[in-house]
Design an enzyme around this catalytic site. Structure first.
Site, PDB file in Angstrom:
ATOM      1  N   GLY A  11       0.824  -1.191   0.000  1.00  0.00           N
ATOM      2  CA  GLY A  11       0.000   0.000   0.000  1.00  0.00           C
ATOM      3  C   GLY A  11       0.862   1.247   0.000  1.00  0.00           C
ATOM      4  N   ALA A  12       0.216   2.389  -0.124  1.00  0.00           N
ATOM      5  CA  ALA A  12       0.936   3.660  -0.066  1.00  0.00           C
ATOM      6  C   ALA A  12       1.596   3.797   1.302  1.00  0.00           C
ATOM      7  CB  ALA A  12      -0.032   4.815  -0.315  1.00  0.00           C
ATOM      8  N   GLY A  13       2.872   4.152   1.305  1.00  0.00           N
ATOM      9  CA  GLY A  13       3.594   4.335   2.555  1.00  0.00           C
ATOM     10  C   GLY A  13       3.950   3.052   3.287  1.00  0.00           C
ATOM     11  N   GLY A  15       6.469   1.017   2.735  1.00  0.00           N
ATOM     12  CA  GLY A  15       7.888   0.698   2.760  1.00  0.00           C
ATOM     13  C   GLY A  15       8.327  -0.157   1.592  1.00  0.00           C
ATOM     14  N   ALA A  35      12.285   5.460 -13.417  1.00  0.00           N
ATOM     15  CA  ALA A  35      11.307   6.311 -12.729  1.00  0.00           C
ATOM     16  C   ALA A  35      10.114   6.579 -13.634  1.00  0.00           C
ATOM     17  CB  ALA A  35      11.969   7.628 -12.336  1.00  0.00           C
ATOM     18  N   HIS A  51      12.746  10.211  -2.378  1.00  0.00           N
ATOM     19  CA  HIS A  51      13.147   8.919  -2.946  1.00  0.00           C
ATOM     20  C   HIS A  51      14.596   8.960  -3.436  1.00  0.00           C
ATOM     21  CE1 HIS A  51       9.781   6.015  -3.036  1.00  0.00           C
ATOM     22  NE2 HIS A  51       9.031   7.094  -2.925  1.00  0.00           N
ATOM     23  N   ASP A  84      10.075   1.790 -10.558  1.00  0.00           N
ATOM     24  CA  ASP A  84       9.262   2.330  -9.468  1.00  0.00           C
ATOM     25  C   ASP A  84       8.473   3.510 -10.014  1.00  0.00           C
ATOM     26  OD1 ASP A  84       8.190   2.856  -6.994  1.00  0.00           O
ATOM     27  OD2 ASP A  84      10.097   3.274  -6.007  1.00  0.00           O
TER      28      ASP A  84
END
Length: 173
Positions: A11-13, A15, A35, A51, A84
């Site tokens: 999920g978002a955040g 890790g 990217a 990032h 990513d």
């Protein structure tokens, strides 16, 4: 040794990016960061800068918000690619109203023919609420379908929650 394709979901955040970066860093090969984000505002610029700082030195960054296939075609066996993320790539295509089926097929083919191992980071969207608008529901469905295709093709699939990896398929190196 890394699998030809590794999928890191979360999920978002969660890790997931940090965990994937560590996996790639430990592969002992030249590192390519593919990217896919577009910087639309200051908040996104801060996220990108975070990032970059988190990754540290030793990465070659290729910005490819739409055309990841060209970068994957140029990767060499002595490199490892961290893409990513598939979520931003998909979002970019949805917002640009490209032929998603064609682009997805090109993406999956490029992953299968890439000579370098590839680690793809993607958001798991199946644990959230049902979106309240048509575009968001289309995105959720498309992301879920793409994640399933990536997972089917990957030798290693890892879910990351609270920074902790849970292997869903394959064996960690």
């Amino acid at each position: 040794m890394l699998d030809k394709l590794t999928l890191v979901l979360g999920g978002a955040g969660s890790g997931k990016s940090l965990w994937a970066e560590t996996l790639v860093r430990n592969a002992g090969k030249d590192r390519i960061y593919l990217a896919t984000a577009r910087v639309w505002d200051d908040e996104m610029r801060q996220k990108v800068n975070h990032h970059i700082a988190q990754r540290g030195p030793g990465w070659t960054t290729i910005e490819a918000p739409l055309d990841v296939t060209s970068a994957l075609a140029q990767a060499r066996p002595d490199q490892v690619v961290l893409l990513d993320c598939a979520t931003m790539w998909l979002s970019n295509h949805l917002l640009d109203e490209t032929d998603l089926a064609t682009e997805e097929a090109r993406f999956l083919t490029a992953l299968s023919t890439c000579t370098a191992p590839v680690v793809v980071v993607s958001n798991e969207v199946g644990l959230s609420v049902v979106p309240d608008n048509a575009l968001a529901r289309r995105f959720r469905d498309a992301q879920g379908a793409l994640n399933q295709k990536l997972a089917a093709q990957a030798g290693l699939v890892v879910a990351v929650m609270a920074g902790l990896p849970l292997t869903l398929k394959g064996t960690l190196p």
